[in-house]
Design a protein around this motif. Structure first.
Motif, short mmCIF file in Angstrom:
data_model
loop_
_atom_site.label_atom_id
_atom_site.label_comp_id
_atom_site.label_asym_id
_atom_site.label_seq_id
_atom_site.Cartn_x
_atom_site.Cartn_y
_atom_site.Cartn_z
N GLN A 1 42.59 39.63 36.25
CA GLN A 1 42.24 39.25 37.61
C GLN A 1 41.09 40.10 38.14
N LEU A 2 41.15 41.40 37.88
CA LEU A 2 40.11 42.31 38.36
C LEU A 2 38.76 41.96 37.73
N ALA A 3 38.76 41.67 36.44
CA ALA A 3 37.51 41.28 35.77
C ALA A 3 36.95 39.99 36.37
N ARG A 4 37.82 39.05 36.65
CA ARG A 4 37.39 37.78 37.24
C ARG A 4 36.79 38.00 38.63
N LEU A 5 37.45 38.84 39.43
CA LEU A 5 36.97 39.09 40.79
C LEU A 5 35.62 39.79 40.80
N THR B 1 47.28 50.41 34.80
CA THR B 1 45.94 50.32 34.23
C THR B 1 44.89 49.98 35.30
N PRO B 2 45.17 49.12 36.28
CA PRO B 2 44.20 48.93 37.36
C PRO B 2 43.84 50.22 38.09
N LYS C 1 35.45 48.73 46.90
CA LYS C 1 36.24 47.50 46.92
C LYS C 1 37.29 47.41 45.81
N PHE C 2 37.13 48.16 44.73
CA PHE C 2 38.09 48.07 43.63
C PHE C 2 39.54 48.29 44.06
N PRO C 3 39.84 49.30 44.91
CA PRO C 3 41.24 49.47 45.32
C PRO C 3 41.80 48.25 46.04
N HIS D 1 43.64 51.69 24.69
CA HIS D 1 42.76 52.40 25.64
C HIS D 1 43.53 52.62 26.94
N GLY D 2 43.33 51.81 27.94
CA GLY D 2 43.91 52.08 29.25
C GLY D 2 45.37 51.70 29.42
N GLY D 3 45.89 50.87 28.50
CA GLY D 3 47.27 50.42 28.66
C GLY D 3 48.31 51.37 28.10
#
Length: 461
Positions: free
Chosen positions: A149-153, A410-411, A182-184, A282-284
């Motif tokens: 979702q974050l990548a899409r946004l 991870t977000p 805006k990321f948070p 990686h991040g997960g």
């Protein structure tokens, strides 16, 4: 006219095709060594292949003495400043450090008091998202995976930018600060949409408060009450600082470099970095630590028994426990050998938080696993390779104590690391100059083209 194919036939087609691909596409053992390919862009001694230069971050964990790799205590350096000094600086003055860290990584120097205050004001000015964006792209399109979702946004935000393809330093800085602010919100609102529309929970949408730090706003956005303690905000702020940058060679930052080297826009580069960070290698990883420790708590009856903990860890290494991967999650690192400075710093704050939350028994269990895991691994694998706990070993526990949903683990990493990604994207546009284009050797033997009528029997697919 083509024959109509049923869903069952489609499923069967790909089942057979997948089995055939397993045979056809897998390389023979030893082929990488035969051609001297450095898999993962890593040398035989585990060090990374040098592919670029940077002034942003440095990860130091060994020295080379007479062609021998000698492990040393880990160091993490932001723009020439040791992470221990940076963290001690803002903690000793009882203030938040993420905004100072972001300024340092983006601008190259520490801010003065006035510059820091101005930077915080700029972040606050950008810390909002139009309501139509939230409704149309987040609430109306909830996703089970927040990283996707974050990548899409991020990619959609390209359409909200009046000058998205301008890669001048001035514009890249403006875009970077806007996205860092805006990321948070993007991540927190995406979680709230998932929690409500997919998990049946109440919908909680708070507006950010300009006077609050990034860490304070994030806790406020995630909690229905909007409340948090000073220590909670302090610990989350430290976690953001420690995740903000890790040199140019980590997988997600390198992905940002590769994509940026093509000359494309910052949104495309960041979407690639997010996709990389999503991976469990990686991040997960911190979510894997949580699952492993929960399994350990169920299987080990006496948390104070080194023998019982050793037995459980031995089962993990032998692929007899947890996910049967053979990995003790949160232990070991691609670069760090004797110690991970991020782990040391976060562990200190985790202890304070565990004391406040009444979870010292769990904290002590983490410390025992951290001490015993390298011993067990060396005994079973017959390896003398140094192994230390990495930041993932404590970050998942910290987020759990902060009542942060596991889907946000991870977000949160991305919320912090976007600072480093943006700094590296700017550096690539300024200094890279050439598209990153390494070589792959084709090892498939030549074959003749056979006309359709002469091909004989069908293949397995």
């Amino acid at each position: 006219m083509l024959k109509e194919i049923t869903q069952a036939e489609l499923d069967n087609y790909f089942d057979i095709w997948g089995e055939a691909a397993e045979i056809k596409c897998r390389f023979m053992p030893g082929v990488y060594s035969k051609y001297n390919v450095k898999r993962g862009l890593r040398n035989e001694d585990g060090s990374g292949v040098l592919v670029g230069l940077t002034e942003i971050g440095e990860v130091h964990a060994y020295v080379i003495d007479e062609n021998e790799k000698i492990p040393v205590e880990g160091r993490l350096i932001y723009r020439g400043i040791d992470i221990y000094d940076l963290v001690e600086g803002f903690l000793s003055e009882d203030r938040f450090g993420f905004e100072e860290c972001a300024y340092l990584l983006l601008h190259g120097d520490l801010p003065t008091e006035r510059e820091l205050e101005q930077f915080r004001s700029v972040l606050a000015a950008y810390r909002s998202i139009p309501e139509d964006f939230v409704r149309s792209n987040i609430l109306n399109v909830p996703s089970r995976d927040l990283m996707n979702q974050l990548a899409r946004l991020v990619l959609i935000w390209y359409s909200y930018d009046d000058n998205p393809d301008d890669t001048s330093v001035k514009n890249l800085l403006k875009q970077s600060v806007n996205l860092i602010a805006k990321f948070p919100l993007m991540a927190a609102y995406s979680y709230q949409a998932k929690a409500h529309y997919l998990d049946g929970k109440s919908l909680v949408i708070h507006k950010p408060r300009p006077e609050l730090s990034t860490a304070e706003n994030l806790l406020m956005l995630l909690r229905a009450s909007g409340e948090y303690t000073p220590l909670e905000a302090k610990v989350l702020d430290l976690a953001l600082v420690l995740h903000a940058e890790h040199g140019g060679g980590n997988n997600s930052t390198f992905a940002a470099h590769v994509v940026s080297s093509s000359g494309t826009d910052i949104y495309s580069s960041l979407a690639a970095a997010i996709g990389s960070l999503k991976g469990p290698k990686h991040g997960g990883a911190n979510s894997k630590v949580i699952g492993m420790m929960e399994d350990l708590k169920r299987e080990v009856k006496d948390w104070g028994s080194d023998a019982q903990i050793r037995d459980y860890l031995a089962k993990i290494v032998r692929k007899e426990a947890f996910d049967r991967s053979g990995l003790i999650y949160g232990m070991g690192h691609a670069v760090y050998t004797l110690s991970d400075p991020r782990c040391i710093l976060l562990r200190e704050q985790a202890e304070q938080l565990a004391c406040q939350k009444g979870r010292m028994e769990e904290f002590e269990l983490h410390k025992r696993v951290e001490r015993l895991a390298p011993e067990v691994f060396r005994e079973i694998k017959k390896s003398d390779k140094p192994m230390c706990a990495n930041i993932d070993f404590y970050s998942g526990f910290v987020y759990n104590m902060l009542d942060i949903p596991v889907e946000m683990n991870t977000p949160i990493f991305a919320i912090a690391r976007v600072v480093g990604w943006c700094a590296h994207i700017i550096e690539e546009h300024l200094n890279g100059g050439r598209i990153i284009r390494p070589a792959y050797k084709n090892i498939k033997k030549r074959q003749d083209y056979v006309r359709l009528k002469d091909r004989g029997q069908d293949s397995p697919v």
